[in-house]
Motif scaffolding. Sequence first.
Motif, mmCIF file in Angstrom:
data_model
loop_
_atom_site.group_PDB
_atom_site.id
_atom_site.type_symbol
_atom_site.label_atom_id
_atom_site.label_comp_id
_atom_site.label_asym_id
_atom_site.label_seq_id
_atom_site.Cartn_x
_atom_site.Cartn_y
_atom_site.Cartn_z
ATOM 1 N N VAL A 106 -3.730 -6.222 1.248
ATOM 2 C CA VAL A 106 -3.285 -5.289 0.214
ATOM 3 C C VAL A 106 -3.179 -3.892 0.809
ATOM 4 N N TYR A 107 -2.057 -3.218 0.528
ATOM 5 C CA TYR A 107 -1.905 -1.791 0.825
ATOM 6 C C TYR A 107 -1.690 -1.066 -0.496
ATOM 7 N N ARG A 108 -2.340 0.091 -0.675
ATOM 8 C CA ARG A 108 -2.180 0.890 -1.891
ATOM 9 C C ARG A 108 -2.051 2.350 -1.523
ATOM 10 N N GLY A 109 -1.192 3.059 -2.244
ATOM 11 C CA GLY A 109 -1.042 4.482 -2.010
ATOM 12 C C GLY A 109 0.309 4.988 -2.467
ATOM 13 N N LYS A 110 0.810 6.013 -1.797
ATOM 14 C CA LYS A 110 2.116 6.571 -2.097
ATOM 15 C C LYS A 110 3.192 5.553 -1.716
ATOM 16 N N GLU A 111 4.230 5.440 -2.534
ATOM 17 C CA GLU A 111 5.248 4.404 -2.340
ATOM 18 C C GLU A 111 5.812 4.400 -0.921
ATOM 19 N N GLU A 112 6.188 5.567 -0.401
ATOM 20 C CA GLU A 112 6.770 5.636 0.937
ATOM 21 C C GLU A 112 5.798 5.135 1.998
ATOM 22 N N PRO A 162 0.670 3.290 -17.992
ATOM 23 C CA PRO A 162 0.152 2.853 -16.694
ATOM 24 C C PRO A 162 -1.356 3.049 -16.604
ATOM 25 N N GLY A 163 -2.029 2.075 -16.010
ATOM 26 C CA GLY A 163 -3.475 2.179 -15.885
ATOM 27 C C GLY A 163 -3.897 3.247 -14.900
ATOM 28 N N SER A 164 -3.040 3.533 -13.937
ATOM 29 C CA SER A 164 -3.318 4.588 -12.968
ATOM 30 C C SER A 164 -2.555 5.849 -13.333
ATOM 31 N N THR A 165 -3.233 6.962 -13.279
ATOM 32 C CA THR A 165 -2.571 8.248 -13.526
ATOM 33 C C THR A 165 -2.059 8.864 -12.224
ATOM 34 N N MET A 166 -2.316 8.185 -11.102
ATOM 35 C CA MET A 166 -2.007 8.747 -9.797
ATOM 36 C C MET A 166 -0.655 8.306 -9.245
ATOM 37 N N GLY A 167 0.060 7.436 -9.959
ATOM 38 C CA GLY A 167 1.343 6.969 -9.455
ATOM 39 C C GLY A 167 1.207 6.079 -8.238
ATOM 40 N N ILE A 168 0.188 5.248 -8.224
ATOM 41 C CA ILE A 168 -0.098 4.394 -7.067
ATOM 42 C C ILE A 168 0.873 3.222 -7.016
ATOM 43 N N THR A 169 1.372 2.937 -5.824
ATOM 44 C CA THR A 169 2.134 1.723 -5.556
ATOM 45 C C THR A 169 1.246 0.778 -4.764
#
Length: 209
Positions: free
Chosen positions: A62-68, A16-23
Amino acid sequence: MSKNYVNYGKCSAGKPGSTMGITGARFNLSPMSDDFIAIILDAIKQVDLSKVWAETDHISTVYRGKEEAVFDALKAAYVYAYREGVHMTLEATVSKGCPGDSDSDYTLALENPKINKEQTQNIDFPVIGKFALYPMGSDNYMGTIEKVVNEGIDRGVVTGSGHYGTNLGGSVQDVFDYLEYVSNTVGKEVSHYVSQFTLLCNVPEGEVK
């Protein structure tokens, strides 16, 4: 004139390109009304975006962040745009783990990610729709799809399937709960997935078969 070519480096499945687990979710609201501009902008303005990174341009939001938090904000935008008798569609693409993603433009606030839930949980109306799921980098991707589709059948929100998609139907609350379950479940099994879905409300009489 210089051209802005892209460069994704050595992107590959499993990295994954992001190490932060971004959804991330990119979506469009399309109310079939002369007041469509006001409906869309008013809905987006009502959403509490404190738990997601957000950007709206002339094409989409666009929204980005924690999945929930992303699903919470996405549902809020849709239900806030609901108007009795107004046919409206939501088109959304959700992605997590893309090798070409990055750790920029994100919010991963851990406390109370479903900041809109209290205001939106009692806004309910029937929807129909479809979704398609693309688990990447897995030899058993059809098994993953089968698992979540069968769960949807058990929940009563998967109403059938056709070419290139699975049909949805039920209350908007139940359907969103299911779509979030899909993303959460698949995200635990593969390094990268994409889901695309369309939801429709107030479908003109005679169009539902």
